[in-house]
Each structure stands twice: as structure tokens, then as C-alpha cells.
Design a protein around this motif. Structure first.
Motif, mmCIF file in Angstrom:
data_model
loop_
_atom_site.group_PDB
_atom_site.id
_atom_site.type_symbol
_atom_site.label_atom_id
_atom_site.label_comp_id
_atom_site.label_asym_id
_atom_site.label_seq_id
_atom_site.Cartn_x
_atom_site.Cartn_y
_atom_site.Cartn_z
ATOM 1 N N GLU A 75 0.825 -1.207 0.000
ATOM 2 C CA GLU A 75 0.000 0.000 0.000
ATOM 3 C C GLU A 75 0.860 1.257 0.000
ATOM 4 N N ARG A 76 1.991 1.207 0.690
ATOM 5 C CA ARG A 76 2.874 2.376 0.773
ATOM 6 C C ARG A 76 3.560 2.686 -0.556
ATOM 7 N N VAL A 77 3.773 1.669 -1.378
ATOM 8 C CA VAL A 77 4.472 1.894 -2.656
ATOM 9 C C VAL A 77 3.552 1.588 -3.843
ATOM 10 N N GLU A 78 2.259 1.515 -3.577
ATOM 11 C CA GLU A 78 1.316 1.090 -4.623
ATOM 12 C C GLU A 78 1.340 2.008 -5.830
ATOM 13 N N ALA A 79 1.492 3.307 -5.602
ATOM 14 C CA ALA A 79 1.515 4.246 -6.725
ATOM 15 C C ALA A 79 2.672 3.934 -7.670
ATOM 16 N N GLU A 80 3.817 3.605 -7.101
ATOM 17 C CA GLU A 80 4.984 3.271 -7.923
ATOM 18 C C GLU A 80 4.756 1.952 -8.679
ATOM 19 N N LEU A 81 4.181 0.964 -8.001
ATOM 20 C CA LEU A 81 3.915 -0.321 -8.649
ATOM 21 C C LEU A 81 2.914 -0.157 -9.788
ATOM 22 N N ALA A 85 3.455 -0.768 -13.886
ATOM 23 C CA ALA A 85 2.588 -1.650 -14.663
ATOM 24 C C ALA A 85 1.985 -0.924 -15.861
ATOM 25 N N GLU A 86 1.522 0.291 -15.641
ATOM 26 C CA GLU A 86 0.870 1.039 -16.717
ATOM 27 C C GLU A 86 1.866 1.467 -17.786
ATOM 28 N N ASP A 87 3.041 1.948 -17.359
ATOM 29 C CA ASP A 87 4.034 2.427 -18.321
ATOM 30 C C ASP A 87 4.551 1.303 -19.213
ATOM 31 N N GLY A 88 4.687 0.102 -18.651
ATOM 32 C CA GLY A 88 5.232 -1.009 -19.423
ATOM 33 C C GLY A 88 4.190 -1.997 -19.907
ATOM 34 N N ASP A 89 2.909 -1.675 -19.690
ATOM 35 C CA ASP A 89 1.820 -2.630 -19.942
ATOM 36 C C ASP A 89 2.174 -4.002 -19.381
ATOM 37 N N LEU A 90 2.468 -4.001 -18.094
ATOM 38 C CA LEU A 90 2.810 -5.208 -17.348
ATOM 39 C C LEU A 90 1.656 -5.592 -16.442
ATOM 40 N N VAL A 91 1.667 -6.823 -15.969
ATOM 41 C CA VAL A 91 0.864 -7.178 -14.812
ATOM 42 C C VAL A 91 1.852 -7.446 -13.684
ATOM 43 N N VAL A 92 1.622 -6.815 -12.541
ATOM 44 C CA VAL A 92 2.495 -6.938 -11.370
ATOM 45 C C VAL A 92 1.758 -7.775 -10.339
ATOM 46 N N THR A 104 -2.530 -8.087 -7.226
ATOM 47 C CA THR A 104 -2.078 -7.847 -8.601
ATOM 48 C C THR A 104 -2.568 -6.486 -9.069
ATOM 49 N N TYR A 105 -1.862 -5.965 -10.050
ATOM 50 C CA TYR A 105 -2.337 -4.787 -10.779
ATOM 51 C C TYR A 105 -1.796 -4.898 -12.194
ATOM 52 N N GLY A 106 -2.640 -4.642 -13.191
ATOM 53 C CA GLY A 106 -2.201 -4.813 -14.567
ATOM 54 C C GLY A 106 -2.482 -3.632 -15.451
ATOM 55 N N GLY A 107 -1.623 -3.466 -16.453
ATOM 56 C CA GLY A 107 -1.923 -2.541 -17.530
ATOM 57 C C GLY A 107 -3.119 -3.048 -18.316
ATOM 58 N N ARG A 108 -3.614 -2.217 -19.212
ATOM 59 C CA ARG A 108 -4.899 -2.498 -19.874
ATOM 60 C C ARG A 108 -4.902 -3.856 -20.581
ATOM 61 N N ASP A 180 6.412 -10.240 -9.025
ATOM 62 C CA ASP A 180 6.586 -10.669 -10.410
ATOM 63 C C ASP A 180 6.090 -9.587 -11.353
ATOM 64 N N LEU A 181 6.821 -9.404 -12.445
ATOM 65 C CA LEU A 181 6.426 -8.515 -13.528
ATOM 66 C C LEU A 181 6.274 -9.373 -14.779
ATOM 67 N N SER A 182 5.124 -9.307 -15.444
ATOM 68 C CA SER A 182 4.879 -10.132 -16.619
ATOM 69 C C SER A 182 4.325 -9.295 -17.765
ATOM 70 N N THR A 183 4.735 -9.675 -18.979
ATOM 71 C CA THR A 183 4.182 -9.054 -20.169
ATOM 72 C C THR A 183 4.313 -10.057 -21.314
ATOM 73 N N THR A 184 4.010 -9.631 -22.532
ATOM 74 C CA THR A 184 4.119 -10.539 -23.671
ATOM 75 C C THR A 184 5.579 -10.693 -24.085
#
Length: 409
Positions: A75-81, A85-92, A104-108, A180-184
């Protein structure tokens, strides 16, 4: 990396995976050793046509997350996470030590892809549940890991690349889970693994002050002495960690188990048995403990003068009340592994047998899955649980079958 280079790498990964599926060990020269080992583990537990990760109980996952120091840190670093995710279209994703996703939080784009395979809160991403992946490797190896395209065992994520890094308690060093950071696969970037490491350090730095490890024993909840003895050796006094050597921890543990107090001779027998160790040596250890405890250790008999809580008492109390799953959660493993104190060796056997017998009598699947992480060669408990689950589609079944196969190798 150039797209043509990535495409070549992807084809190489697919070729290695196909060779393994069709010819087993012939894939050895084609793939990294840790990937081949995980493929072998995965093959023993699941089929390649798995469609999604199994889901743990939703309410249990939510309750664990609410009680975890990881929640506060995230929660303290959620904005950074989220920004990453959004900048790299990742799911964290952030997991617990059993590779169950807690947050988890994911890009679109990646968010939708993640949902189709249960890469969501409650998803079990150990390789016995869904095959080789970076979250599992980082958890088991306790080191950053990358899995690219068909290095994943399950084809459902052959289009992914994943980078994961373990998250540790900054005080005790205990592993709390992984990020974990995941993308295509076509968005693979050399900085991916380094970014996962940075995110892990960010979470560790945001841990709540005074936290000393996850579990049911809250070291800082009440004033007094708190000891974690199962699978580790950690002691706190009024929320402050004490730095004790192995023998001092053993002496203190025995005093904690005997609130009525012990004479010098009785304590000596419990600690050393028939070893040729002088009473003066024990007196010196007790003197150090008295100083560390701020004088709250009386003489004649030796007795602790403050409230005391141990994970041993917690586990036994939970078993007495029939709360087997909670007892397994609190059971970190053998009591002070390697101790040569006859009294503590006997107590270790008593606690281990008590937990085991409780599971044999009531083999709750999720509790058995957690137990065999600590006792991987206890095949009887696994067999009893599988017999109880025969014919049911419980998500624990493939995990337990995989564990059974691994133990018999």
C-alpha cells in the motif's frame, strides 16, 4: 533486443519445450538447468493442457493478505507499482511464500490476459499447480528469476515473459513471497529482471517498523518475551530482537517451557544431558541472558519474570482446540533443528508427531499442502489426504500428486 533476435530466441524455446515433451532428457543441452528441473517437476504433477491456475479459497486469501506485513508495504508503494505496470503494460503480482498471489495490478492489455489464466489474487502459481514460471523459480531458489515464452511449462503462458524477485523480511531475512512482472514475450527487455529486483527492494524498505516476520505469533503485540523456535530461532523482548547464540537460545527456550522455574542442576541436565560441561559454563550463559533480559531472570530457581509466548505453545494449543489448519500455519518446521539438548530433542519429536497425527486424523487438503512444504518426504500424510479426496476435483490434488512423485524419486 531486436524483434528478429527475440523471434529466434522464442523459436529456440519452443524447440526445447517440444523436445522435452516428446523425448524428455534429450532437451537437456537446449535449456537452462533450472528450467529443465522445473519442467521435470511440472510433468510429474500436471499435464501440458492445463488451462488456468487453481484458485485458493477467496476468504482465506483475503484474510492472509489483511494480516500480512506485505499489505502495508505494498500500500505504501502502490503508486509506484501501478505506474510501472501502466508504463510497461505489465501485470504486477505479489505472492505469499507458497506462491499464492495476494495482490495484482495490470496494464490495460495484460490485465485481461492475466484474468483468463487466473493470474489474480488467490491463484496458485507454484510449478506443481500450473507449471514452470518465474514466480515459482524465484520462490524455490530464493533468487531473481526470468522465464521466457516456451520456457514456461504450460502453453497457456508461452506468449509471456516473466521476471520475479523474492521479497525478504529486512530484519530476519525470512522470505515473505515474491514480486513478479509479466508481459508478452515480444516486449522482453534486458532491464526486466533488474526492475523486479528494484521493486522487491522498494517493498522491503516499506515494511512496517517493528515487523519481525510473518505468522500467527505476533512478537510485538504484547510486552514480554516472544520466541519463534519452529524451523528457526528468533527471540524478541518487548518488540526488540535479542541477539543470542545457539546455546543461549536453548537455555531460554527451556526456561520458557518451565514457567515454574528450574534449579541449576535440573537446567544443566535438560540442556547438556550427559555431556562433560561444567556448571560454571551454564552459569555464564544464564548470566548473559539475565543481562539481555534486563535482569528479568531470577535465581534459585532460575525463572523468567515476564510474560512469555512461543510458537511451540501456540501450535500445541491450536491442536488441543482442534484447529488443525491454524496449527499447520503456525508450524514452521522442526524445533531448533540440529539441537543436541536432550530435552529439546524430545520436545521437537513430540511437536512434530502431534502435528502429523492431527493431519492423519483430519487431512484438510490446504493444510496438508502447507505441511508438506515443511516435511516433503512425509508421503503417508499425502497418501491419506489423496485417498480422502479420491474422485473429487479439488485443486490440491495435482499439488499433492506432484509432491508424492517428487518424494519417491
Amino acid at each position: 533486443m531486436a524483434r528478429s533476435e527475440l523471434q529466434t530466441r522464442r523459436m529456440d524455446a519452443v524447440r526445447a519445450w517440444s523436445t522435452f515433451v516428446e523425448h524428455g532428457d534429450e532437451a537437456e543441452p537446449l535449456v537452462r538447468p533450472e528450467i529443465l528441473h522445473s519442467w521435470t517437476r511440472s510433468e510429474a504433477a500436471i499435464s501440458t493442457d492445463v488451462r488456468e491456475a487453481p484458485l485458493a479459497d477467496e476468504s482465506e486469501t483475503a484474510a492472509f493478505w489483511r494480516g500480512s506485513p506485505l499489505q502495508t508495504a505494498v500500500e505504501r508503494v502502490e503508486a509506484e507499482l501501478r505506474r510501472t505496470a501502466e508504463d510497461g503494460d505489465l501485470v504486477v503480482a505479489v505472492t505469499d511464500p507458497q506462491t499464492r498471489i495476494l495482490w495484482t495490478y495490470g496494464g490495460r492489455v495484460m490485465r485481461r490476459k492475466a484474468e483468463t489464466v487466473n493470474f489474480v489474487a488467490g491463484g496458485r502459481w507454484d510449478d506443481q499447480s500450473v507449471g514452470t514460471n518465474a514466480l515459482d523459480l524465484a520462490t524455490r531458489l530464493d533468487a531473481p528469476a526470468m522465464v521466457f515464452s516456451a520456457e514456461h511449462y504450460a502453453p497457456i503462458v508461452h506468449n509471456w515473459v516473466c521476471w520475479a524477485a523474492p521479497v525478504h523480511d529486512p530484519v530476519t531475512g525470512a522470505q515473505l513471497g515474491v514480486i513478479d512482472l509479466s508481459t508478452t514475450w515480444d516486449r522482453t527487455h534486458p532491464i526486466g529482471l533488474a526492475t523486479a529486483r528494484v521493486m522487491a527492494r522498494l517493498i522491503e524498505a516499506a515494511m512496517p517498523s517493528g515487523h519481525h516476520g510473518a505468522g500467527l505469533l505476533d512478537e510485538g503485540a504484547e510486552p514480554g518475551l516472544s520466541m519463534r523456535l519452529l524451523g528457526t530461532a528468533e527471540t524478541w523482548l518487548d518488540g526488540q530482537r535479542l541477539l543470542l547464540n545457539r546455546r543461549q537460545t536453548e537455555v531460554l527456550a527451556l526456561l520458557a517451557m518451565h514457567p515454574e522455574g528450574l534449579s541449576l542442576e535440573h537446567l544443566h541436565a535438560l540442556v547438556y544431558g550427559d555431556q562433560a560441561v561444567t556448571l560454571s559454563t551454564l552459569k555464564a550463559e544464564v548470566s548473559h541472558l539475565r543481562s539481555a533480559l534486563g535482569g528479568q531472570l531470577s535465581s534459585r530457581p532460575y525463572r523468567l519474570m515476564m510474560p512469555v509466548a512461543t510458537d511451540v505453545d501456540l501450535v500445541l494449543d491450536l491442536l488441543r482446540s482442534g484447529r488443525v489448519a491454524a496449527a499447520v500455519d503456525a508450524y514452521g518446521g522442526d524445533l531448533l533443528p540440529g539441537t543436541n539438548s536432550p530435552a529439546l530433542t524430545e520436545l521437537a519429536e513430540y511437536v512434530a508427531v502431534a502435528v502429523r497425527e492431527a493431519l492423519l486424523a483430519d487431512p484438510q487438503p490446504d493444510a496438508v499442502v502447507r505441511y508438506v512444504e515443511r516435511a516433503p518426504y512425509d508421503t503417508e500424510v499425502v497418501e491419506v489426504c489423496l485417498a480422502r479426496l479420491a474422485g473429487t476435483p479439488h485443486p490440491a490434488v495435482p499439488l499433492l500428486k506432484g509432491r508424492l512423485a517428487a518424494a519417491r524419486q
